[in-house]
Write a protein that holds these residues in place. Sequence first.
Motif, PDB file in Angstrom:
ATOM      1  N   MET A  91       0.833  -1.171   0.000  1.00 33.07           N
ATOM      2  CA  MET A  91       0.000   0.000   0.000  1.00 33.07           C
ATOM      3  C   MET A  91       0.885   1.244   0.000  1.00 33.07           C
ATOM      4  O   MET A  91       1.758   1.389   0.848  1.00 33.07           O
ATOM      5  N   ILE A  92       0.691   2.108  -0.961  1.00 32.78           N
ATOM      6  CA  ILE A  92       1.420   3.364  -1.070  1.00 32.78           C
ATOM      7  C   ILE A  92       0.540   4.465  -0.484  1.00 32.78           C
ATOM      8  O   ILE A  92      -0.631   4.564  -0.820  1.00 32.78           O
ATOM      9  N   LYS A  93       1.116   5.285   0.378  1.00 32.09           N
ATOM     10  CA  LYS A  93       0.384   6.426   0.923  1.00 32.09           C
ATOM     11  C   LYS A  93       1.272   7.657   0.881  1.00 32.09           C
ATOM     12  O   LYS A  93       2.466   7.581   1.156  1.00 32.09           O
ATOM     13  N   VAL A  94       0.677   8.777   0.498  1.00 30.79           N
ATOM     14  CA  VAL A  94       1.366  10.060   0.519  1.00 30.79           C
ATOM     15  C   VAL A  94       0.536  11.001   1.381  1.00 30.79           C
ATOM     16  O   VAL A  94      -0.643  11.222   1.111  1.00 30.79           O
ATOM     17  N   PHE A  95       1.157  11.532   2.414  1.00 31.97           N
ATOM     18  CA  PHE A  95       0.526  12.525   3.269  1.00 31.97           C
ATOM     19  C   PHE A  95       1.203  13.854   2.949  1.00 31.97           C
ATOM     20  O   PHE A  95       2.412  13.985   3.107  1.00 31.97           O
ATOM     21  N   TYR A  96       0.437  14.816   2.490  1.00 30.43           N
ATOM     22  CA  TYR A  96       0.988  16.113   2.102  1.00 30.43           C
ATOM     23  C   TYR A  96       0.384  17.191   2.990  1.00 30.43           C
ATOM     24  O   TYR A  96      -0.825  17.314   3.093  1.00 30.43           O
ATOM     25  N   PHE A  97       1.244  17.943   3.659  1.00 31.19           N
ATOM     26  CA  PHE A  97       0.817  18.982   4.582  1.00 31.19           C
ATOM     27  C   PHE A  97       1.188  20.338   4.007  1.00 31.19           C
ATOM     28  O   PHE A  97       2.308  20.529   3.552  1.00 31.19           O
ATOM     29  N   TYR A  98       0.266  21.276   4.040  1.00 30.60           N
ATOM     30  CA  TYR A  98       0.583  22.605   3.554  1.00 30.60           C
ATOM     31  C   TYR A  98      -0.196  23.648   4.340  1.00 30.60           C
ATOM     32  O   TYR A  98      -1.242  23.381   4.909  1.00 30.60           O
ATOM     33  N   TYR A  99       0.349  24.836   4.368  1.00 30.20           N
ATOM     34  CA  TYR A  99      -0.206  25.956   5.111  1.00 30.20           C
ATOM     35  C   TYR A  99      -1.043  26.806   4.176  1.00 30.20           C
ATOM     36  O   TYR A  99      -0.583  27.172   3.099  1.00 30.20           O
ATOM     37  N   ASN A 100      -2.250  27.114   4.585  1.00 29.52           N
ATOM     38  CA  ASN A 100      -3.111  27.994   3.803  1.00 29.52           C
ATOM     39  C   ASN A 100      -2.997  29.396   4.377  1.00 29.52           C
ATOM     40  O   ASN A 100      -3.619  29.724   5.367  1.00 29.52           O
ATOM     41  N   LYS A 101      -2.191  30.231   3.741  1.00 29.07           N
ATOM     42  CA  LYS A 101      -1.932  31.569   4.271  1.00 29.07           C
ATOM     43  C   LYS A 101      -3.112  32.515   4.093  1.00 29.07           C
ATOM     44  O   LYS A 101      -3.105  33.614   4.611  1.00 29.07           O
ATOM     45  N   ASN A 102      -4.133  32.089   3.353  1.00 29.46           N
ATOM     46  CA  ASN A 102      -5.285  32.949   3.128  1.00 29.46           C
ATOM     47  C   ASN A 102      -6.311  32.879   4.253  1.00 29.46           C
ATOM     48  O   ASN A 102      -7.258  33.642   4.271  1.00 29.46           O
ATOM     49  N   LYS A 103      -6.125  31.963   5.188  1.00 26.39           N
ATOM     50  CA  LYS A 103      -7.066  31.830   6.294  1.00 26.39           C
ATOM     51  C   LYS A 103      -6.346  32.059   7.610  1.00 26.39           C
ATOM     52  O   LYS A 103      -5.186  31.707   7.768  1.00 26.39           O
ATOM     53  N   TYR A 104      -7.036  32.651   8.531  1.00 32.60           N
ATOM     54  CA  TYR A 104      -6.466  32.915   9.844  1.00 32.60           C
ATOM     55  C   TYR A 104      -7.504  32.568  10.899  1.00 32.60           C
ATOM     56  O   TYR A 104      -8.668  32.921  10.775  1.00 32.60           O
ATOM     57  N   TYR A 105      -7.082  31.871  11.905  1.00 34.25           N
ATOM     58  CA  TYR A 105      -7.960  31.519  13.011  1.00 34.25           C
ATOM     59  C   TYR A 105      -7.465  32.239  14.257  1.00 34.25           C
ATOM     60  O   TYR A 105      -6.293  32.142  14.610  1.00 34.25           O
ATOM     61  N   SER A 106      -8.362  32.957  14.935  1.00 35.54           N
ATOM     62  CA  SER A 106      -7.956  33.716  16.105  1.00 35.54           C
ATOM     63  C   SER A 106      -7.674  32.807  17.292  1.00 35.54           C
ATOM     64  O   SER A 106      -6.875  33.136  18.154  1.00 35.54           O
ATOM     65  N   SER A 107      -8.354  31.674  17.364  1.00 34.18           N
ATOM     66  CA  SER A 107      -8.097  30.744  18.466  1.00 34.18           C
ATOM     67  C   SER A 107      -7.114  29.680  17.983  1.00 34.18           C
ATOM     68  O   SER A 107      -7.468  28.568  17.652  1.00 34.18           O
TER      69      SER A 107
END
Length: 83
Positions: free
Chosen positions: A1-17
């Motif tokens: 089983m091949i798995k790719v986990f890709y993590f990226y930052y969405n700079k267009n959204k901001y969460y105050s908490s």
Amino acid sequence: MIKVFYFYYNKNKYYSSTPIVNNISFYNVNTQIYQATANGAQTSFNLGFTPTTSNNAVVTANGVVQYDYSITGSTLTFNFTPA
């Protein structure tokens, strides 16, 4: 089983908490996951998305983290044949 986990930052959204883990703040981290079955003959796989950098990808084959691969555009290519 091949798995790719890709993590990226969405700079267009901001969460105050902002949650803080080990003194690291996470604003909006998105993930994409690709999964395929290795057939013992195929070395290239189309991810269905184009990562902006392969530095944010974790690639596993049969549950073992792999380092011998490249990602060009939306294609993951192993330098070996996963079975």
